[in-house]
Design an enzyme around this catalytic site. Structure first.
Site, mmCIF file in Angstrom:
data_model
loop_
_atom_site.group_PDB
_atom_site.id
_atom_site.type_symbol
_atom_site.label_atom_id
_atom_site.label_comp_id
_atom_site.label_asym_id
_atom_site.label_seq_id
_atom_site.Cartn_x
_atom_site.Cartn_y
_atom_site.Cartn_z
ATOM 1 N N CYS A 42 0.833 -1.199 0.000
ATOM 2 C CA CYS A 42 0.000 0.000 0.000
ATOM 3 C C CYS A 42 0.869 1.252 0.000
ATOM 4 C CB CYS A 42 -0.935 0.019 1.208
ATOM 5 S SG CYS A 42 -0.078 0.202 2.789
ATOM 6 N N CYS A 60 3.393 1.620 2.728
ATOM 7 C CA CYS A 60 4.644 0.899 2.490
ATOM 8 C C CYS A 60 5.603 1.774 1.685
ATOM 9 C CB CYS A 60 4.373 -0.394 1.732
ATOM 10 S SG CYS A 60 3.288 -1.556 2.571
ATOM 11 N N ASP A 88 9.086 22.011 -37.063
ATOM 12 C CA ASP A 88 10.102 22.198 -38.088
ATOM 13 C C ASP A 88 9.469 21.781 -39.421
ATOM 14 O OD1 ASP A 88 12.745 22.237 -39.405
ATOM 15 O OD2 ASP A 88 12.500 20.061 -39.378
ATOM 16 N N ASP A 111 13.130 16.945 -36.202
ATOM 17 C CA ASP A 111 13.774 15.675 -36.535
ATOM 18 C C ASP A 111 15.282 15.764 -36.706
ATOM 19 O OD1 ASP A 111 13.770 17.062 -39.045
ATOM 20 O OD2 ASP A 111 14.093 15.133 -40.028
ATOM 21 N N ASP A 151 17.439 20.920 -35.022
ATOM 22 C CA ASP A 151 16.235 21.127 -34.208
ATOM 23 C C ASP A 151 16.504 20.921 -32.721
ATOM 24 O OD1 ASP A 151 14.590 21.600 -36.442
ATOM 25 O OD2 ASP A 151 14.363 19.449 -36.780
#
Length: 758
Positions: free
Chosen positions: A40, A43, A454, A647, A651
């Site tokens: 739980c 714990c 981009d 990509d 960038d």
């Protein structure tokens, strides 16, 4: 923007190398432990407190759903691994270090899954026994509803109740004892105290009153509570196990061996023996064992489990292949480019693990609340007992209300609310080809109001394609045949565009003789005995070939002029073309209330043409990487929450400058490492899909936390005022955790709304 793990897509492992035997490295490094025995949120608080108390530990984060501890060391600190494990054990739990490489972690996962399945089988068997023993205790209550008045002998009730109490309840007594030894309390404490009180009081009545105790016994209440809680734990374990399917599916993609081509023939070797530069053979139907490049052969591959792309992907010499892809009907020879921890699948597993181990900011507050939750419930239970006694309700009524309070309180639901939703959401995203670095990335993307793109390689294919053909003589196909034939062997991007167009048209190309490249100008050669020139219009003019007033309608296209035997034959216009998925993705984002912006280093005319084609209104041309980054900073200062999609290497600064960076699947390693979210294939439809799963995951976390809190806020007072029996309280407590985990598991059904090809 979060960059808690800036190298999640590199070869680094989550468990760092040791600098000396038994010691963890310095410099704010991380180590991961698998923790057994947590049940739980209380714990979680205990283990975090135990690890946080170790000298040299800067922070410890515990994930209940994954049973995992991520420990961050202070800069310059060294901590013995055994000391961390000892701290967890002192808190009443067991721990072991996560493996240092993919093979070790895969073996650990397999061993853990076998142990989980074995434990689940034992629990199911125990549940059957508990149910068989509990039903006779409950049957008289059911008979009363039907007007039947019969009871078991009190001695039989005592025997059945005692067997259930200690056979099923053993796990709760063990957990409560461990908590007591560390001077804390957990859900096990509540269940053990509540059921023991009901059982003990009932046994006392049997021993002192005998058959006169009939009608005042609560053996059935204690037995029902334990049986229902066990049933809830089984359902919870099954749901949690299914939530981890994403990592198991990724790990299963890795074959155990590979066939290496050597000078003296073929040899099968384990993956650990492979090295970069080796050549491996992949037979039809086989699974690719490494990341690499095809050097001979042609085939199609199923990459669905890696990238989410459902359609087979054509492969030939020069094509990149991904570990885990399934080969089609062709026989391929692949040169190894990455092995072990450096492969795409290994990096995906690490990224998914890192995301699922993350902790939402609201969960940190929940964990702090859970640290005092059980002691507070114990206090409420004592006050409830005292209140009923003071009000004259009698010992029995006070005890029933006290037991109900103890068993209805559920810190489990609080502890599981966020991690199970995160586990299911990031797993579903990974299956669709969307890798999320951490919870902060999900929050940032879900809250973004502007997406910056981009252009080249992101909104477009990044390669020039034929967009216009204007023959001066003959038809379009004849002009393309002539231009493509003389371009064979030319590696210029414009040449590749013309050759691709000829291939799409199914044009058979004759071989060109006397081929020659004139750098910066064009090419020349002989095709079917005819002299052919192809290149810049100025190239033809320099050879005395007039093209007159011929020009392209598309001002953004690059013209390639073609001449046949010294006579102008026509123009072919090429430019970078938009991805098929671009317009639909932008429309989906706009429908979701997001503003979109395109930033490009191209000229204004090229940018304008592309903006018109894909339907994006806001754009900026001639943007250097620095200008892109500054533009994003300006947007953020204006109050926007910005996501950047890119990509390329150029960038990377913009991806880092945004609130959240998204890297396209076609991108460079630099872009993938800088981004917070990586798309495993070049489909722009994954951008709105990523935002959708981010919003749904955060929505599930909020739903789970709301109901977990409401359940306790409403349930505990009802129990305290005597409006719930212990059995009903136990059922409600068990079902609260199940409902939270089941609600999270619904995310596993998520799929992107639409899939457009890039």
């Amino acid at each position: 923007m979060s960059h808690a793990m800036p190298h999640a897509m590199t070869a680094e492992t989550l468990v760092p190398p040791r600098t000396e035997p038994g010691a963890l490295p310095s410099g704010g490094e991380h180590v991961t432990l698998d923790v057994d025995g947590m049940s739980c949120a209380s714990c979680v608080a205990r283990v975090e407190k135990a690890l946080g108390g170790v000298t040299g530990v800067r922070e410890a984060n515990i994930n209940l759903a994954l049973a995992r501890a991520d420990v961050t060391l202070g800069a310059g600190e060294k901590v013995a691994l055994e000391r961390l494990i000892e701290a967890v054990r002192d808190a009443g739990y067991d721990a072991r270090a996560r493996g240092e490489n993919a093979e070790e972690r895969a073996a650990q996962r397999e061993a853990a899954e076998l142990e989980t399945r074995a434990r689940l089988r034992r629990d199911v068997l125990l549940l059957v026994v508990a149910t068989v023993l509990t039903l006779p205790l409950v049957a008289p209550m059911a008979g009363m509803v039907l007007g039947l008045d019969w009871h078991l002998p009190v001695g039989v009730e005592a025997v059945l109740g005692t067997i259930v109490q200690f056979a099923v309840g053993r796990r709760f007594y063990v957990g409560a004892w461990k908590a007591l030894r560390s001077r804390s309390a957990t859900m096990d404490t509540l269940v053990a105290l509540g059921t023991s009180a009901a059982w003990g009081f009932s046994l006392y009545l049997v021993l002192t009153r005998g058959e006169a105790a009939r009608g005042h016994l609560y053996f059935e209440g204690a037995a029902v509570i334990l049986t229902l809680v066990l049933f809830g734990k089984i359902l919870e374990a099954r749901a949690k196990a299914s939530a981890g399917d994403a990592i198991r599916a990724l790990a299963a993609l890795r074959p155990q061996s590979a066939v290496v081509l050597e000078a003296d023939g073929e040899r099968e070797v384990p993956l650990s023996a492979l090295r970069v530069g080796m050549q491996v053979l992949v037979v039809p139907g086989g699974r690719v064992p490494v990341d690499g490049t095809v050097i001979s052969g042609a085939s199609e591959m199923d990459e669905a489990l890696v990238t989410g792309e459902s359609a087979p992907v054509a492969k030939q010499a020069g094509s990149r292949v991904i570990e885990g892809a399934i080969n089609g009907n062709g026989r391929l020879v692949i040169e190894v480019a990455a092995v072990g921890e450096d492969t795409t699948v290994a990096r995906m597993i690490r990224m998914v693990e890192a995301a699922q181990a993350g902790k939402a900011p609201v969960q940190r507050l929940v964990d702090r609340i859970a640290g005092v939750f059980v002691p507070a419930v114990l206090g409420v239970a004592v006050l409830t007992f005292a209140g009923w006694m003071f009000a004259g309700g009698g010992f029995e009524q006070a005890l029933v209300a006290c037991v109900s309070v103890l068993v209805i309180a559920c810190p489990c639901a609080l502890g599981l609310a966020a991690p199970t939703a995160l586990l299911a959401g990031t797993g579903a995203a990974a299956r669709a080809g969307i890798l999320v670095r951490d919870i902060e990335a999900l929050e940032s993307l879900a809250g973004a109001d502007m997406i910056v793109f981009d252009k080249t390689g992101t909104l477009t294919l990044g390669e020039p394609g034929v967009v216009e053909i204007r023959p001066a003589q003959g038809d379009e196909a004849a002009l393309v045949r002539l231009a493509a034939a003389v371009q064979q062997g030319n590696q210029h991007p414009l040449a590749r565009g013309i050759l691709a167009d000829a291939s799409e048209r199914g044009i058979a190309l004759p071989r060109a003789a006397d081929f020659k490249v004139v750098p910066g100008e064009g090419v020349e050669g002989t095709v079917d005995g005819v002299s052919v020139l192809a290149g810049r219009p100025e190239f033809l003019a320099g050879r005395g070939i007039a093209i007159g007033d011929a020009q392209l309608a598309d001002a953004a296209a690059t013209p390639v002029a073609v001449a046949r035997d010294g006579v102008f034959a026509g123009l072919i216009g090429l430019r970078d073309v938009a991805r098929d998925s671009a317009r639909d993705a932008l429309a989906a984002l706009a429908a979701g209330g997001l503003d979109t912006v395109m930033l490009t280093g191209d000229s204004q005319p090229v940018a304008e043409a592309m903006a018109r084609e894909i339907g994006i209104g806001d754009f900026a041309a001639r943007m250097t990487p620095e200008k892109k980054s500054l533009r994003i900073g300006k947007l953020r200062r204006a109050g926007h929450r910005v996501a950047m999609v890119g990509d390329g290497i150029n960038d990377a600064p913009a991806l880092a400058a945004a609130d959240v960076g998204v890297a396209m699947g076609s991108g460079t390693d630099v872009a993938m490492e800088t981004a917070d979210i990586a798309l495993m294939r070049s489909d722009l439809g994954l951008v709105p899909a990523a935002r959708d799963i981010a919003r749904r995951t955060l929505g599930k976390i909020r739903q789970n936390l709301f109901w977990a809190f409401v359940y306790n806020v409403v349930g505990i007072p009802l129990a305290a005022f005597g409006l719930l029996t212990p059995a009903i309280a136990g059922a409600a407590m068990a079902m609260s955790s199940v409902s939270v985990v089941s609600n999270s598991a619904l995310l596993a059904r998520w799929r992107p709304a639409a899939k457009a090809r890039g």
